[in-house]
Design a protein around this motif. Structure first.
Motif, PDB file in Angstrom:
ATOM      1  N   CYS A 156       0.832  -1.211   0.000  1.00 52.00           N
ATOM      2  CA  CYS A 156       0.000   0.000   0.000  1.00 52.00           C
ATOM      3  C   CYS A 156       0.865   1.258   0.000  1.00 52.00           C
ATOM      4  O   CYS A 156       0.529   2.252  -0.659  1.00 52.00           O
ATOM      5  CB  CYS A 156      -0.933   0.006   1.212  1.00 52.00           C
ATOM      6  SG  CYS A 156      -2.296  -1.175   1.100  1.00 52.00           S
ATOM      7  N   HIS A 190      -6.845  -5.916  -3.290  1.00 50.76           N
ATOM      8  CA  HIS A 190      -6.839  -5.483  -1.893  1.00 50.76           C
ATOM      9  C   HIS A 190      -6.115  -4.135  -1.768  1.00 50.76           C
ATOM     10  O   HIS A 190      -6.603  -3.197  -1.131  1.00 50.76           O
ATOM     11  CB  HIS A 190      -6.088  -6.498  -1.016  1.00 50.76           C
ATOM     12  CG  HIS A 190      -6.895  -7.686  -0.605  1.00 50.76           C
ATOM     13  ND1 HIS A 190      -7.894  -7.608   0.339  1.00 50.76           N
ATOM     14  CD2 HIS A 190      -6.825  -8.986  -0.978  1.00 50.76           C
ATOM     15  CE1 HIS A 190      -8.413  -8.817   0.524  1.00 50.76           C
ATOM     16  NE2 HIS A 190      -7.783  -9.666  -0.268  1.00 50.76           N
ATOM     17  N   TYR A 194      -7.789  -0.498  -0.661  1.00 50.93           N
ATOM     18  CA  TYR A 194      -7.390   0.284   0.514  1.00 50.93           C
ATOM     19  C   TYR A 194      -7.055   1.724   0.139  1.00 50.93           C
ATOM     20  O   TYR A 194      -7.390   2.670   0.857  1.00 50.93           O
ATOM     21  CB  TYR A 194      -6.186  -0.363   1.197  1.00 50.93           C
ATOM     22  CG  TYR A 194      -6.543  -1.476   2.145  1.00 50.93           C
ATOM     23  CD1 TYR A 194      -7.416  -1.256   3.205  1.00 50.93           C
ATOM     24  CD2 TYR A 194      -5.995  -2.754   2.003  1.00 50.93           C
ATOM     25  CE1 TYR A 194      -7.760  -2.288   4.083  1.00 50.93           C
ATOM     26  CE2 TYR A 194      -6.327  -3.784   2.870  1.00 50.93           C
ATOM     27  CZ  TYR A 194      -7.212  -3.539   3.910  1.00 50.93           C
ATOM     28  OH  TYR A 194      -7.551  -4.552   4.774  1.00 50.93           O
ATOM     29  N   SER A 197     -10.196   3.667  -0.561  1.00 49.47           N
ATOM     30  CA  SER A 197     -10.954   3.927   0.663  1.00 49.47           C
ATOM     31  C   SER A 197     -10.359   5.056   1.486  1.00 49.47           C
ATOM     32  O   SER A 197     -11.089   5.896   2.023  1.00 49.47           O
ATOM     33  CB  SER A 197     -11.018   2.663   1.533  1.00 49.47           C
ATOM     34  OG  SER A 197     -11.769   1.647   0.914  1.00 49.47           O
ATOM     35  N   HIS A 221     -11.626  -9.015  -0.532  1.00 52.87           N
ATOM     36  CA  HIS A 221     -11.598  -7.772   0.236  1.00 52.87           C
ATOM     37  C   HIS A 221     -13.001  -7.422   0.748  1.00 52.87           C
ATOM     38  O   HIS A 221     -13.961  -7.393  -0.013  1.00 52.87           O
ATOM     39  CB  HIS A 221     -11.085  -6.633  -0.658  1.00 52.87           C
ATOM     40  CG  HIS A 221     -10.814  -5.364   0.070  1.00 52.87           C
ATOM     41  ND1 HIS A 221      -9.646  -5.141   0.774  1.00 52.87           N
ATOM     42  CD2 HIS A 221     -11.549  -4.241   0.215  1.00 52.87           C
ATOM     43  CE1 HIS A 221      -9.677  -3.932   1.310  1.00 52.87           C
ATOM     44  NE2 HIS A 221     -10.825  -3.369   0.988  1.00 52.87           N
ATOM     45  N   ASN A 223     -13.318  -4.800   3.520  1.00 54.58           N
ATOM     46  CA  ASN A 223     -13.296  -3.459   4.109  1.00 54.58           C
ATOM     47  C   ASN A 223     -13.900  -2.432   3.152  1.00 54.58           C
ATOM     48  O   ASN A 223     -13.669  -2.483   1.945  1.00 54.58           O
ATOM     49  CB  ASN A 223     -11.850  -3.088   4.441  1.00 54.58           C
ATOM     50  CG  ASN A 223     -11.742  -1.701   5.044  1.00 54.58           C
ATOM     51  OD1 ASN A 223     -11.644  -0.719   4.329  1.00 54.58           O
ATOM     52  ND2 ASN A 223     -11.764  -1.623   6.362  1.00 54.58           N
TER      53      ASN A 223
END
Length: 314
Positions: A156, A190, A194, A197, A221, A223
């Motif tokens: 990330c 994923h 992230y 988001s 994923h 979330n």
């Protein structure tokens, strides 16, 4: 400058890696650590190098390598570092990173594509470089990220650094940063999710706009926030690594928040189908591009229209 003969199904991995035009980034072309037997494999025999993936297509591999070779040999720069030399000296784990860049129309929006590989390898030649080539041919400026496989957090951080790099160099690269998109497959999805988001700043990048669209392939994923971007999803019903119902549940949760989503499930497909050439998923990338285009501002759509008009007049 002497040109190499066209790559074909009988070209070996070693021959590709020895091509001068690939010298600066050859370590990112094939997955994992290659042994002597791997180097002798022909491009029609590389599927075992992708143990978590299916439908590794020789014609797609040839298309990508030939596309890259032609651009590199024409003098176009197609690989960029995402970290400075100072940053890499301070943290040597950041050295095996960077991103391929395939130019589209000047001032067109950009996409960053993240491959999967379950943090064991990067499946770039199967599910990020082919996507970036198709996006570039449709007029978009497309990046394929090579991130660290140490952890999700490191990956990330690398995507945040990549997005920051693009924004910092948007003018010289000829890129429009409005409503950019993030694409990811498996673990790569994923990572992309992230960042959509929480934005680049949450992972060490600059305070920048979040992506305008997310495209996800086969990932578990879950979330999400109530402010996700429009999200496109595709997955095989027989995916033993990712339950399609998990992806559908997330899409339904986004839709309940008023977020535009598009969900595609393929009854006979498993995990890691990439572009899905020769399968029931073939053509999914065109529908994903259409989904992104629907959410682009009018100015960006006008820019892309130039390519369509040129193609129509050809």
């Amino acid at each position: 400058q002497r040109r190499h003969r066209k790559v074909n199904a009988r070209t070996t991995v070693e021959e590709v890696l020895d091509m001068e035009c690939f010298h600066d980034f050859r370590q990112f072309l094939f997955p994992g650590t290659l042994g002597k037997a791997d180097l002798k494999k022909t491009l029609s025999e590389i599927a075992p190098l992708f143990p978590y993936h299916k439908h590794v297509n020789t014609e797609v591999t040839l298309e990508v390598l030939q596309f890259m070779r032609e651009r590199a040999e024409s003098g176009e720069r197609i690989f960029y570092d995402i970290y400075s030399e100072e940053e890499k000296n301070n943290d040597p784990t950041k050295r095996p990173t960077g991103m391929f860049f395939f130019r589209g129309i000047p001032c067109a929006p950009f996409a960053v594509v993240c491959p999967g590989g379950s943090f064991a390898y990067l499946a770039s030649l199967h599910e990020s470089l082919p996507h970036a080539v198709r996006l570039s041919r449709r007029g978009f400026n497309a990046f394929a990220l090579c991130y660290r496989t140490d952890s999700a957090e490191a990956a990330c951080e690398d995507l945040a650094a990549a997005i920051t790099f693009v924004f910092d160099h948007a003018f010289e690269l000829g890129i429009d940063t409005e409503c950019y998109s993030l694409w990811g497959s498996s673990v790569g999805a994923h990572i992309a999710a992230y960042l959509t988001s929480y934005g680049p700043q949450a992972f060490g990048g600059k305070k920048l706009p979040r992506a305008g669209t997310l495209v996800m392939q086969y990932t578990g994923h879950t979330n999400h926030t109530r402010q996700e971007p429009p999200t496109y999803v595709c997955v095989g019903e027989n995916d033993g690594m990712c339950d399609w119902q998990v992806m559908k549940k997330r899409c339904d949760a986004l839709a309940a928040c008023g977020i535009d989503t598009e969900f595609h499930k393929y009854p006979h497909l498993g995990h890691g189908f990439g572009l899905g050439i020769g399968t029931e998923a073939e053509g999914w990338i065109e529908s994903a591009i259409a989904f992104w285009k629907r959410h682009l501002p009018a100015r960006a759509r006008r820019v892309l229209k130039r390519l369509e008009m040129r193609a129509a007049g050809a």
